[in-house]
Each structure stands twice: as C-alpha cells, then as structure tokens.
Design a protein around this motif. Sequence first.
Motif, PDB file in Angstrom:
ATOM      1  N   PRO A 235       0.914  -1.238  -0.095  1.00 44.25           N
ATOM      2  CA  PRO A 235       0.051   0.004   0.124  1.00 44.25           C
ATOM      3  C   PRO A 235       0.815   1.247   0.054  1.00 44.25           C
ATOM      4  O   PRO A 235       0.174   2.405  -0.276  1.00 44.25           O
ATOM      5  CB  PRO A 235      -0.842  -0.233   1.256  1.00 44.25           C
ATOM      6  CG  PRO A 235      -0.085  -1.027   2.159  1.00 44.25           C
ATOM      7  CD  PRO A 235       0.515  -2.167   1.009  1.00 44.25           C
ATOM      8  N   ASP A 236       1.948   1.225   0.364  1.00 41.01           N
ATOM      9  CA  ASP A 236       2.872   2.458   0.412  1.00 41.01           C
ATOM     10  C   ASP A 236       3.856   2.589  -0.727  1.00 41.01           C
ATOM     11  O   ASP A 236       4.783   3.371  -0.721  1.00 41.01           O
ATOM     12  CB  ASP A 236       3.763   2.304   1.607  1.00 41.01           C
ATOM     13  CG  ASP A 236       2.787   2.413   2.918  1.00 41.01           C
ATOM     14  OD1 ASP A 236       1.626   3.239   3.017  1.00 41.01           O
ATOM     15  OD2 ASP A 236       2.934   1.547   3.836  1.00 41.01           O
ATOM     16  N   VAL A 237       3.608   1.880  -1.692  1.00 47.96           N
ATOM     17  CA  VAL A 237       4.641   1.770  -2.989  1.00 47.96           C
ATOM     18  C   VAL A 237       3.819   1.760  -4.229  1.00 47.96           C
ATOM     19  O   VAL A 237       3.078   0.690  -4.696  1.00 47.96           O
ATOM     20  CB  VAL A 237       5.662   0.737  -2.871  1.00 47.96           C
ATOM     21  CG1 VAL A 237       6.422   0.613  -4.180  1.00 47.96           C
ATOM     22  CG2 VAL A 237       6.389   0.360  -1.681  1.00 47.96           C
ATOM     23  N   SER A 238       3.818   2.943  -4.823  1.00 46.44           N
ATOM     24  CA  SER A 238       2.921   3.052  -6.167  1.00 46.44           C
ATOM     25  C   SER A 238       3.857   3.496  -7.055  1.00 46.44           C
ATOM     26  O   SER A 238       5.060   3.805  -6.758  1.00 46.44           O
ATOM     27  CB  SER A 238       1.951   4.264  -5.799  1.00 46.44           C
ATOM     28  OG  SER A 238       2.551   5.415  -6.002  1.00 46.44           O
ATOM     29  N   VAL A 239       3.638   3.476  -8.287  1.00 47.56           N
ATOM     30  CA  VAL A 239       4.435   3.762  -9.406  1.00 47.56           C
ATOM     31  C   VAL A 239       4.904   5.511  -9.222  1.00 47.56           C
ATOM     32  O   VAL A 239       5.894   5.693  -9.835  1.00 47.56           O
ATOM     33  CB  VAL A 239       3.947   3.789 -10.843  1.00 47.56           C
ATOM     34  CG1 VAL A 239       3.732   2.263 -11.037  1.00 47.56           C
ATOM     35  CG2 VAL A 239       2.510   4.345 -11.082  1.00 47.56           C
ATOM     36  N   ARG A 240       4.257   6.272  -8.450  1.00 51.21           N
ATOM     37  CA  ARG A 240       4.334   7.460  -8.370  1.00 51.21           C
ATOM     38  C   ARG A 240       5.758   7.660  -7.583  1.00 51.21           C
ATOM     39  O   ARG A 240       6.506   8.850  -7.825  1.00 51.21           O
ATOM     40  CB  ARG A 240       3.394   8.119  -7.427  1.00 51.21           C
ATOM     41  CG  ARG A 240       3.757   9.713  -7.526  1.00 51.21           C
ATOM     42  CD  ARG A 240       2.358  10.271  -6.705  1.00 51.21           C
ATOM     43  NE  ARG A 240       2.401  11.977  -6.488  1.00 51.21           N
ATOM     44  CZ  ARG A 240       2.067  12.878  -7.347  1.00 51.21           C
ATOM     45  NH1 ARG A 240       1.594  12.286  -8.502  1.00 51.21           N
ATOM     46  NH2 ARG A 240       2.404  14.047  -6.771  1.00 51.21           N
TER      47      ARG A 240
END
Length: 299
Positions: A112-117
Amino acid sequence: MAFAPPQRLVRALGETAPDGDDWLEKLPEAAQQAVALRELTVERVQVPGGRSSLVVLVRRADGTPAVLKLAPPRFRPEAERAALAHWDGLGAVQLLEPFAGEGVLLLERLHPDVSVRSLPEAKALLEAAGTLRRLWVEPPAGHAFETVAERTGRQAQAMRATASERAEVGPLVAAAMAAREELLAAPPEERLLHGTFRQSKVLAGERTPWLAVGPDPVVGECAFDLARLVRDRVEDLIASPSGASITRRRVKRLAESLDVDQERLRGWTLFRAVESGVRALRVGRAQDAELLLEFAGWL
C-alpha cells in the motif's frame, strides 16, 4: 480495535456530502461486523488512506494477508466489485470474494505504500500506461456500468451551474463543453475503463510488479481513461517554466504509446481537467482549482 476513519477521508466525505450522512457514524460497527463475518485479524487502518473508502490491512483465517475496504454507496463500491470480478486479476488487484457485501470488498494485499508515483517521472508514466492498457477489455454482456456519456453529462450540469455563478471559469467551461460534444458525436470504441486512473492508483504487487486499485469503472473510449494520467504530478508541471510544452509532449507520447488518437486524448484531458478544477472550486479547494484550471488553459 477502533476503526477511526482517517482525517483525509472525513474531509473528502464532507466535500461530497456537505449536508452529511450517517455512513461515518455507522462505519465502526460495519467494520467490526465485516471483520467478524470473515474471521479476519486486523493489523491496522491504512493512513492517510484514500478519499472515498476506509482501507484496513487484515489477515484471513489461514494467515493470508488481505485488504478490507469499506465505501459509502455514493462511491459505487458494487460497480468496483463488478469491474474487479470481470478483470479477474488481469492488471488489477484481485477480488477475494465474489458476493456482494453492501459496500465491503475483500481484496488481495498489495504494497500500500509503494505506488508507481515513487518512480522517476518517465518510468512512472511508462509503467502506469502499461498497466492501464491491460484493463481496456470488452465490458461484460448486459453490464450495468455507467457510460462516459452518462458520467460526463452529470458532470457537465454541475460545471454549468458553477460557471453561472463564477464568470471567470466561463470560457474554460465553454471550451470543455464543446470538446465533450464533439467527442461524443462519434465515440470510436466501447471498453471497460478504470475511470479514475492515475499513478497513485498503481501499487506494487507480488504476482506481478504493478496492479491497479480503486477503480470507479465506466464504459467508453480509452482516451477518456488515459486523460487523467496526462495531468499526473500537475503541481510539478505548473512549477516548471516549460510546463505547457511538457504537457503537449506528454499528450503526444501517451497517445502514440497506447495507440490512442492524439486529438481525442487532448479533448478529454481538457474536459476532465476543467471538470476537476471547477469541482475543486465548488468545494473550496482554491489552490487545487487554480492548478487544474491553469493546466487546462494549456490545452
């Protein structure tokens, strides 16, 4: 444990239902019931979380990590369930239970804390676009999903109402309306779309590197879905002295990479940016409105 909603969610719900509703009041009890029914072990509420749902990190009875998501009816959680079931894990988070649960979804646990952003901008756009492409499938036969024409029709009414009170947004609203009418006159395709796709909606997973979450599904043309991605990191675009030219290059690059008509992408990007900007203005988020409307002016 206590299921206190994150403040980000409380603020967002206040924007979408300024007169209030009883969903937040009933949320702690609903969450407790959902956990008990599924024999889940709660780890924590995800903070800051989203703007339309409570997300709880849990473990199933066999120890498998999962996510419990609760959303009010106005955010169409049953449409989200139907879309996730249709995608069946292809490009999107996996639905772990098929039955309807009155706004309750049990989902595969991603990171949940790792997005492509979190990736450099060029790499993030590439990975996000690749994920989005996998979602563009034929909708199920006899589907009940909202169409792009229906959704943007509702939005257009609200935009006109705001423009009648705020003359400064009139020209942009008029341009957005004209673009919508032209685009809807000859829609080129009908695909199941994510509906609210952006970099933060693509999270790292285990069975595949990146998976989409949080759809607000709609049926229509792919350019509508891609349009929201064009303005990702809008604050950085506005801060750049070459923001306008970067935006135009981004439209061209994304259109070419996903085989979408460039002018249709530009038109839907204009409409969606103006709609978001006017909506932000309407609920008092003046800074967001200023960024979005300046961005729209470049198109």
